[in-house]
Structure formats: C-alpha cells, structure tokens
Write a protein that holds these residues in place. Structure first.
Motif, short mmCIF file in Angstrom:
data_model
loop_
_atom_site.label_atom_id
_atom_site.label_comp_id
_atom_site.label_asym_id
_atom_site.label_seq_id
_atom_site.Cartn_x
_atom_site.Cartn_y
_atom_site.Cartn_z
N VAL A 193 0.81 -1.30 -0.10
CA VAL A 193 -0.07 -0.09 0.11
C VAL A 193 0.99 1.32 -0.01
CG1 VAL A 193 -1.77 1.28 1.21
CG2 VAL A 193 -1.85 -1.35 1.41
N VAL A 194 0.67 2.00 -0.97
CA VAL A 194 1.63 3.40 -1.10
C VAL A 194 0.70 4.51 -0.94
CG1 VAL A 194 3.30 4.77 -2.48
CG2 VAL A 194 2.93 2.21 -2.73
N LEU A 228 -1.11 -1.08 -4.44
CA LEU A 228 -2.17 0.02 -4.29
C LEU A 228 -1.61 1.24 -4.21
CD1 LEU A 228 -4.13 -2.05 -1.55
CD2 LEU A 228 -5.02 -1.52 -4.12
N LEU A 229 -1.66 2.03 -5.19
CA LEU A 229 -0.65 3.33 -5.45
C LEU A 229 -1.65 4.34 -5.52
CD1 LEU A 229 2.16 4.29 -5.97
CD2 LEU A 229 1.44 3.91 -8.36
N VAL A 259 5.93 7.15 -10.56
CA VAL A 259 6.30 5.88 -9.83
C VAL A 259 5.91 4.70 -10.84
CG1 VAL A 259 5.60 4.15 -7.95
CG2 VAL A 259 6.02 6.65 -7.36
N MET A 260 4.73 4.61 -11.72
CA MET A 260 4.67 3.55 -12.48
C MET A 260 5.32 3.75 -13.69
SD MET A 260 0.27 3.48 -13.05
CE MET A 260 -0.15 5.42 -12.77
N VAL A 305 -0.49 -2.66 -10.77
CA VAL A 305 -0.65 -1.59 -10.06
C VAL A 305 -2.28 -1.29 -10.24
CG1 VAL A 305 -0.65 0.96 -10.08
CG2 VAL A 305 1.39 -0.20 -10.41
N LEU A 306 -2.88 -1.23 -8.79
CA LEU A 306 -4.46 -0.58 -8.66
C LEU A 306 -4.12 0.91 -8.11
CD1 LEU A 306 -7.34 -1.49 -8.73
CD2 LEU A 306 -6.97 -2.37 -6.59
N ALA A 307 -4.53 1.70 -9.04
CA ALA A 307 -4.50 3.04 -8.78
C ALA A 307 -5.47 3.70 -7.54
CB ALA A 307 -4.44 3.96 -10.02
#
Length: 331
Positions: free
Chosen positions: A14-15, A59-60, A72-73, A87-89
């Motif tokens: 988680v970010v 989770l970004l 980041v992506m 990645v789940l934005a």
C-alpha cells in the motif's frame, strides 16, 4: 486458476502519503483475510521494495508530494519490462482514472472507498496477476524443456549451437582458442539390442553424469541424440589443452557401469576440432570433429583423434569382439 488461499497469501504493498489512508486500507485488507500486506509513505521506495519483494499488487495513490503515482508507474515499467504491471491506482480525481490506465495501471479504486468495490477490484486484480505468473513460469519451464534433453537434462543441439557460438566469440575477443569434442559410445547398440532401451537409457544417464564430473564447470556438455554427446571447451591455447580432457573422458567411460545385477562395459571414441585452427564457423567445426570421430572409430575405437594427428588412446581392453559389451554378473 489461483485458489482463494493463494490470493489471500499474495504480497500486497500500500503506497499513500496519508497515514490515515494507509491505516484504513490495511484494516480493510486484514479483515478480508489478506495475510501479507506492507505499506510505505515514501513513493521513492516503491521500486526498490518491488525489486526485493516482487509484489503481486501495489495499491498506489496517484497524488503524492515528491514523486506522484504516474512517475512511480513509469519507473515500475523498467522493472516489469514486457510483463504485467500490478498497480491498482487510488484516486479521488475522476479525471485521473483514464490517465492512470493509460500510464499502465491495471485498474483503479475511487476515493472515498466503497468497501464492496475495493474487495472486488483487489480480488480480480490478484486473480489475474497470479494467473499471469503461473503462465509465465509455465512458459519458462517449456523453454527449458525445449533447450535441454529430456532424458539426461543436458543441453540439446539447439542450445549447444548457441553455446558454441558464445565460446567462439569469447575466444576471438581474448585471442584464445576453443575446442569441440564429438563423442560417440562404442558398444552401446549391443546393450540396447540385448537388454532393451530401459537399460540403454540408464547407461545414457550415467554417461552424462560421468561427462559432467570429468569436465570443467565452465565447459558445456550436451547430448546430440542417441549415444552421441559433445563437449565444448573454451579458453584454451593449443590442441594439447583439448587432448588432456579428451583422454580423461575416454578413461572415465571405459570404467564399468553397474545396473541391477549386471556389470556393463563400453567405451567412447572422440573427434576433436579447434577454433580457429581447423575452422571458424560452428557448422564447419562440428563437421571436422565428426570426421575426426570417424577416424577414431576406424583406428580401433576407445580413443580420441583430431585432424592432422594420429588417433590416440588405448585399444578396447574388455570386449572379446569390437562393439560388443562385456556382461558380468554384479553381486
């Protein structure tokens, strides 16, 4: 398809720059049963962490100070080249949703969170990610099978030619030489004919182990098919540097093979070619080694031969007739 337990054991990062958002998301994940969840508030740590842990889902948050989610992506794509960007934005901006997908995110979750939506999107993302990894592992396994002999596990002809080319390039750069040793077993057909292919297969596997044990780690030992093998030596300086290893292989394979209650004996003949002395192409070197092998067979077998030199080695000691293995009960 991945099982529910595999999904719940997936690695999740988680970010978010908000500790409250991180705490909320971790609580949502824990209550659902996810067991391997970590978090960071420092977006610049995402790539180093992903390299180390290879997360199944990130989770970004897209809006963060310093590096934002889009940056980041972009960096994550350098790690997941040609792969699946997990990645789940997370975004509160409707206009960011399409931009996130175009940047590489596989899906998005809108803020404020809808609990049912969060669970469904996370589950679906992990299911696809784990399936992708399974397929990638299967593909790698298939590639390995395509490049190695199924019986012995040695490189096959396809991989061998690439290894030879690599050895020649290295020899050319370092102003050294390389050698090809073409081996054929003496008396192997008689074992197959007398005891069947099961015994023959065991012999081939034992031969493979002896060849590996008698070669340097940096050399390539390959099976061409049937009872033919090849050993590629790099970083040598003269024919003598290949003749010593060839003699060692001849000695190793003349030792008896013990299978069940039998002692079986055979030998090997070897043809040697040297790069660049004999030829400079892979095909030509193999052809010359094949011809030298024929000369070793014609000279009496159980020996090695190279172009321009007389076949060297001891005559076969054990069989009463050339090409017939000695069969001795083993107790």
């Amino acid at each position: 398809m991945p099982s529910r337990q595999e999904i719940l054991n997936a690695k999740i990062l988680v970010v978010d720059d908000s500790p409250d958002n991180i705490e909320l998301m971790e609580e949502i994940l824990r209550e659902e049963g996810y067991a391997n969840v970590s978090s960071t508030m420092e977006p610049e740590q995402v790539c180093p962490l992903h390299r180390e842990h290879n997360y199944d889902l990130i989770l970004l948050d897209l809006q963060m100070p310093g590096l934002n989610g889009f940056q980041v992506m972009k960096s994550l794509k350098e790690i997941e080249k040609g792969g699946y960007l997990p990645v789940l934005a997370l975004t509160a901006q409707p206009s960011f949703k399409i931009a996130a997908l175009e940047a590489g995110a596989r899906d998005f979750i809108s803020k404020p969170f809808d609990l049912l939506e969060v669970h469904k999107r996370i589950h679906n993302m992990l299911e696809v990610r784990l399936l992708y990894k399974e397929l990638a592992q299967y593909s790698r396994a298939q590639q390995e099978l395509a490049l190695h002999d199924a019986l012995t596990g040695l490189p096959n002809r396809r991989l061998l030619e690439d290894r030879i080319e690599t050895a020649l390039q290295h020899a050319n750069r370092s102003h050294a030489k390389a050698a090809i040793m073409y081996l054929d077993l003496d008396g192997f057909k008689a074992i197959n004919d007398t005891y069947g292919h099961a015994y023959g297969d065991e012999i081939l596997k034992m031969v493979s182990q002896r060849l590996l044990a008698s070669s340097r780690k940096e050399d390539t030992v390959a099976r061409l098919g049937g009872d033919e093998f090849m050993v590629v030596l790099g970083d040598i300086h003269s024919l003598a540097d290949a003749q010593g290893p060839a003699a060692k292989l001849v000695d190793a394979l003349v030792e008896p093979f013990f299978i069940n209650d039998l002692t079986l004996r055979l030998s090997t003949s070897i043809g040697i070619s040297i790069y660049p002395d004999d030829a400079e192409s892979v095909d030509a070197l193999i052809s010359i080694a094949d011809y030298a092998l024929y000369e070793a067979k014609r000279a009496g077998k159980n020996r090695y031969c190279s172009t321009g030199t007389a076949p060297t080695g001891a005559a076969v000691k054990t069989p009463a007739k050339q090409g017939v293995p000695e069969l001795v009960p083993h107790r």
